[in-house]
Structures are given as C-alpha cells and as structure tokens.
Design a protein around this motif. Structure first.
Motif, PDB file in Angstrom:
ATOM      1  N   TYR A 114       0.812  -1.218   0.000  1.00 18.73           N
ATOM      2  CA  TYR A 114       0.000   0.000   0.000  1.00 18.73           C
ATOM      3  C   TYR A 114       0.846   1.271   0.000  1.00 18.73           C
ATOM      4  N   GLU A 115       2.165   1.119   0.038  1.00 17.12           N
ATOM      5  CA  GLU A 115       3.046   2.293  -0.027  1.00 17.12           C
ATOM      6  C   GLU A 115       3.411   2.645  -1.464  1.00 17.12           C
ATOM      7  N   VAL A 116       2.964   1.801  -2.371  1.00 17.66           N
ATOM      8  CA  VAL A 116       3.261   1.966  -3.789  1.00 17.66           C
ATOM      9  C   VAL A 116       2.122   2.730  -4.447  1.00 17.66           C
ATOM     10  N   ASP A 117       2.442   3.711  -5.267  1.00 12.37           N
ATOM     11  CA  ASP A 117       1.393   4.550  -5.845  1.00 12.37           C
ATOM     12  C   ASP A 117       0.988   4.080  -7.242  1.00 12.37           C
ATOM     13  N   TRP A 118       0.244   4.893  -7.917  1.00 16.18           N
ATOM     14  CA  TRP A 118      -0.311   4.515  -9.219  1.00 16.18           C
ATOM     15  C   TRP A 118       0.758   4.344 -10.294  1.00 16.18           C
ATOM     16  N   GLN A 119       1.987   4.748 -10.002  1.00 15.90           N
ATOM     17  CA  GLN A 119       3.072   4.536 -10.959  1.00 15.90           C
ATOM     18  C   GLN A 119       3.829   3.228 -10.686  1.00 15.90           C
ATOM     19  N   GLY A 120       3.390   2.489  -9.689  1.00 12.51           N
ATOM     20  CA  GLY A 120       4.085   1.241  -9.360  1.00 12.51           C
ATOM     21  C   GLY A 120       5.335   1.467  -8.530  1.00 12.51           C
ATOM     22  N   ILE A 121       5.529   2.694  -8.053  1.00 10.48           N
ATOM     23  CA  ILE A 121       6.709   3.006  -7.246  1.00 10.48           C
ATOM     24  C   ILE A 121       6.278   3.599  -5.906  1.00 10.48           C
ATOM     25  N   VAL A 122       7.174   3.548  -4.940  1.00  8.47           N
ATOM     26  CA  VAL A 122       6.871   4.097  -3.625  1.00  8.47           C
ATOM     27  C   VAL A 122       6.594   5.596  -3.743  1.00  8.47           C
ATOM     28  N   HIS A 123       5.494   6.043  -3.143  1.00  8.12           N
ATOM     29  CA  HIS A 123       5.116   7.448  -3.212  1.00  8.12           C
ATOM     30  C   HIS A 123       6.167   8.319  -2.517  1.00  8.12           C
ATOM     31  N   ASN A 124       6.404   9.496  -3.060  1.00  7.53           N
ATOM     32  CA  ASN A 124       7.509  10.343  -2.587  1.00  7.53           C
ATOM     33  C   ASN A 124       7.436  10.720  -1.109  1.00  7.53           C
ATOM     34  N   THR A 125       6.250  10.748  -0.535  1.00  9.51           N
ATOM     35  CA  THR A 125       6.158  11.099   0.886  1.00  9.51           C
ATOM     36  C   THR A 125       6.502   9.917   1.796  1.00  9.51           C
ATOM     37  N   VAL A 126       6.387   8.718   1.273  1.00 10.64           N
ATOM     38  CA  VAL A 126       6.622   7.526   2.103  1.00 10.64           C
ATOM     39  C   VAL A 126       8.087   7.435   2.536  1.00 10.64           C
ATOM     40  N   TYR A 127       8.994   7.922   1.696  1.00  9.39           N
ATOM     41  CA  TYR A 127      10.411   7.902   2.082  1.00  9.39           C
ATOM     42  C   TYR A 127      10.631   8.696   3.378  1.00  9.39           C
ATOM     43  N   LEU A 128       9.875   9.757   3.557  1.00  5.65           N
ATOM     44  CA  LEU A 128      10.000  10.531   4.797  1.00  5.65           C
ATOM     45  C   LEU A 128       9.556   9.722   6.008  1.00  5.65           C
TER      46      LEU A 128
END
Lengths: 153, 153, 153, 153
Positions: free
Chosen positions: C17-31
C-alpha cells in the motif's frame, strides 16, 4: 441500505496520493472518507468532537467496521458521503454511510460502524449519554431506532 | 474465530506515524496490516501477487471487509498477523485474520475479507481459478471449506 | 554524503500500500522511512522516545526536511535505512540519512532533517540538552560535529 | 519566499486522521498538501495530469523536496495552499509553495520541489517541453524565471 433515510452529506474529492498502483482508490481510504463523514455529522448535529469525547480514548470507541466495495473511485472524482445514525441501543450505536460519485451517481461503497460508550474510569460499557441521544433524535427524527429497553446490546 | 486453524503468520511492528492523536494505532491502519498478511500468505503458498492477478484490477477484487476492534495497539508493539483462507465458493473466497500483540498475547483485531474472482474481459464474476484452489487446499488442508457445488455464492 | 560515516542501520520492507499509481513508492513515504530510522537510532543510543521528548511538542521539533530522490523503490524491496547525527549546534542538530536497496545496492533517497531544541514553557529555542549531546558523542565519536561556541545556529 | 508572486491558491481542510499523537498534523502530510497544490495548479494552467505526463513514470520526476516547518496545523483548520513555478531551466523546473492557516493567517510550512524532465525511452534528462513552458509563462508572466541558455541545470 435505504438511501432515502440519509439527511446528512459531505463532499470529498479524491486526491492523487489516495490512488494505488491499480489506478483506483485504495480500499482502506474509503474508511478514512467514512470517518470524515462521521466527524462532519457530529459537528453538524452539535456534538463536540475532540480527543476526550467521540473517538477519544475515554468515551466512545469504534468496535466494528463493515464495508462493502461496490465500484472503485478514481483520481479527481467528487464523492458525496451520506451519513446517518441508524440505531442507538443501551450502550452502543451505529453509523451507516455510503459513498456516491457525483457525476455518474454510481455507488462506491457502503459502511456500518458500530461504536460503544465507555465509562472513562472503568473502561466498561455504559449507557449512551442522554444528551447525545437527544441531539441524534432531534436531527434524525423517526429514522433512528432508539432501543432503550434492550438488556444487551 | 477458531485460532487453532491458522497456519500462516507474519510479524509487523507498529511504526510511530501509524499512531493517532489518541496514542493508539488508527482504526484504518489495521486494515493495512491485514493486507500485509494476505500478501505474505499468497506469496508463501505460491500465488504470484502482482498488478494483474491478486488485488489487480482484472482478476480478483475485494468486495467486503469486516473488522472487529478488540484492544488498541500502541507504538513499537510487535504484532503477529494470523491469516488463512477459510472458504472458497464458486466465484468468491474469504480471508480470515487476526492480530495478536506478542508480549501480552492480547487480541488486537479480527478481520474477514471477501474477494470475488472476475473475468478480466467482461468484469463479471467467474469461477475461482482451479490452480489457486489447489494451492490453497495444499497449504490449508481440511481447514478450508471448498464449496464446489454452490450455485450462488 | 559520506557513506562511511554511518554506523546505524535499520531495515524496512516496502509494503504494497506504499506503492502509488506509478508502481513506485510514493515520494512522501520515504519521509516515513527516514522517521523510522531516526526513532530506531534514538532508541539505540539510549534516548527515550515518547510524546514529551523527541518529536514531542514540548522539547524537540523538526524544522526542516531535505530529500533527494535518486531511484524509486518498488513493492517488496528490502531497504536499509542509514541514519546518523551529523552536527549539533547550540540549539539545533541535524539527522542525515540515506536509503539503499539491499539486492542491487542502489541508492534510493537521501535526507537531511534539522531539529531545534525548545524550552517547553516558553516555546523558545534553547541549548541542546547536554545528556543528549553526550549520548550522541558516545555513539558517533568524532564523526559528529559538535559546535558549542556558535552564537547563532 | 516572496508571497506577492503567488497567483494560484487551493484550499484544504485538515482531516482528523492527518493529526498525529501530538495533536498536530504529521510532518509528512504537508508534503501531500503541497502535492495537491501542484496537481491543482497544473490542471488550472492547462497541463494534463495523468500517469503518463506530470508525475507519471515516463516524463517528469520529482528529484528534490525542501520543507520548512513554521507552525503546526491542527484538526479542522482550513489551509490555503499557495503554489507557483518559480523557475524553469533547460531540463528542470521548480515549484515553490507555502501553506497559510486561514483564520489567523499564520504561516504553516514552505516547500520547494524540483522536477526533472525525462526522455521516456532513455530515462535521460531532456529539455523541458516547450508547450509546458508556454503554459507556465502564460499563467505566471514575468514572475517565472525561464533560463533557456543554461548548459547545465
């Protein structure tokens, strides 16, 4: 779920980060939407919503959630959250809700959320506050089932 | 929920940002935990989990979630997610799961998640894939109810 | 960012669920991942992490975050979070961190997070606690720059 | 950050689940708000926002985020997101943004988000699309610095 009984609505727009890798709103996000609906409902009928009352640790706790997923919502869609309190028993009460997409009027999801009233000091279920009942009755009228004589809820 | 029937477990640690203003894990986060359990379960029994199969838009969709909240989890607690498939009907199947805090063995929450198998081209419910059934049966043995002759699921 | 100076690591696995519609981890999740690293770091060096100390409203506040995104992380990848405190000034200190994917050793993202020490009663920046400084110095040794004589931080 | 240069605003209301255990909006949520601002900005100036363009995997990627936290936002506060594109270089461009609480006009947080334009097939930085530049210039006028002759960005 009888849609004609819902008097309270709030609108919410699907944000881009709420959409998952399938291009649809992630299944847990609908629960956040339903929670927004409940918070707005309570504010609207005059119930103070803060840490110590509804959803706070001392008074009211969510004990059960049921969600039926009907049709996925997508980015930028405008949704209407319909929220009502459908019944109040001795120590518990139920929120019913559904989400409808505005343009196509399609049903997105349905929710029932059961809450229990707790005595803050003992942590034991206690009778639902009378002032709360009165506010709900005033807003909902006859559509809310208030079941005062139930021994067990 | 018969705990003796669960063979698959995964562990998860409560992260600080999953805790809400009440100092407890937010009610929607448990659904994320249960989803982690399902994904690990499927990988463990040999079901490929990607965009186009389980949880993808074309094959299997989540149609209903039920959660009972028993005791809140808190920051830094280690939780064990117990996950099983409890039944497979003609076109649907059910995951059952519960969360247990490791130190005190207290029950945190229970979940049932109903999924439906869809024909990718028509979007209509279709019979659950036989290879999937076989993998589940191989792992679960007799504890999974496979109800092949049901006309309606 | 000099990678040889990092002594503390934590591992984290990318959840679906940390992966967004692009199939990659959403930029805020790294924080969120970097925050997990800081919490584990503080616990490791002996700093109590709770509501009233680090990240609590009364003592230490995050005032600035810088993130460089280098390569997206994907579902199920195992990441190592490298965390250190790189400097302590009069009233502020800095966490540096980076994320590395375990299998390919590729750099995912870098972070600098500046914190300020506040006097709980006045809300005004005050000198960093000496016990905290000592714990950091003990763990980091010479790699942490402690700049005691700076008039302004 | 020169506030007089911002022409685009969006409003957002702090939802209850965005508030953390300190009773304030969690530090990562502001990044989600800033992202909402960027998406609304792009739609407003006529840039199509979907998987394959802005924020899609093939064209434009976020490479750096800077956030200054000024004053925490709280539940139910109404925030205005101010968003602009402050410069466009050969292969990159920058969004600047800040959040202001409506009632007290206090500054909540500031953000700079650097994006790079990529060639979809090679994954190498390429010159920012001319149509995109024109749309930004049309909306921003002279406040956006377009630096066409820079060899390196």
């Amino acid at each position: 779920m009888d849609r004609s009984k819902f008097k309270h609505t709030t609108q919410i727009k699907v944000r881009n980060y709420e959409v998952d890798w399938q291009g649809i709103v992630h299944n847990t996000v609908y629960l956040l939407y339903f929670e927004v609906g409940r918070v707005e409902y309570l504010k609207h009928i005059g119930v103070k919503v803060d840490i110590n009352t509804i959803q706070g640790e001392s008074k009211v706790v969510l004990v059960r959630n049921e969600i039926n997923y009907k049709s996925p919502a997508r980015f930028d869609e405008l949704l209407t959250i319909y929220t009502r309190i459908s019944f109040i028993k001795n120590t518990s009460f139920a929120f019913e809700a559904f989400l409808e997409e505005d343009l196509t009027k399609r049903l997105i999801a349905e929710n029932m959320a059961i809450h229990v009233w707790l005595d803050s000091s003992t942590g034991i279920a206690t009778t639902v506050d009378e002032k709360f009942k009165a506010l709900v009755r005033k807003f909902e009228g006859d559509t809310v089932a208030i079941l005062n004589n139930l021994k067990y809820s």
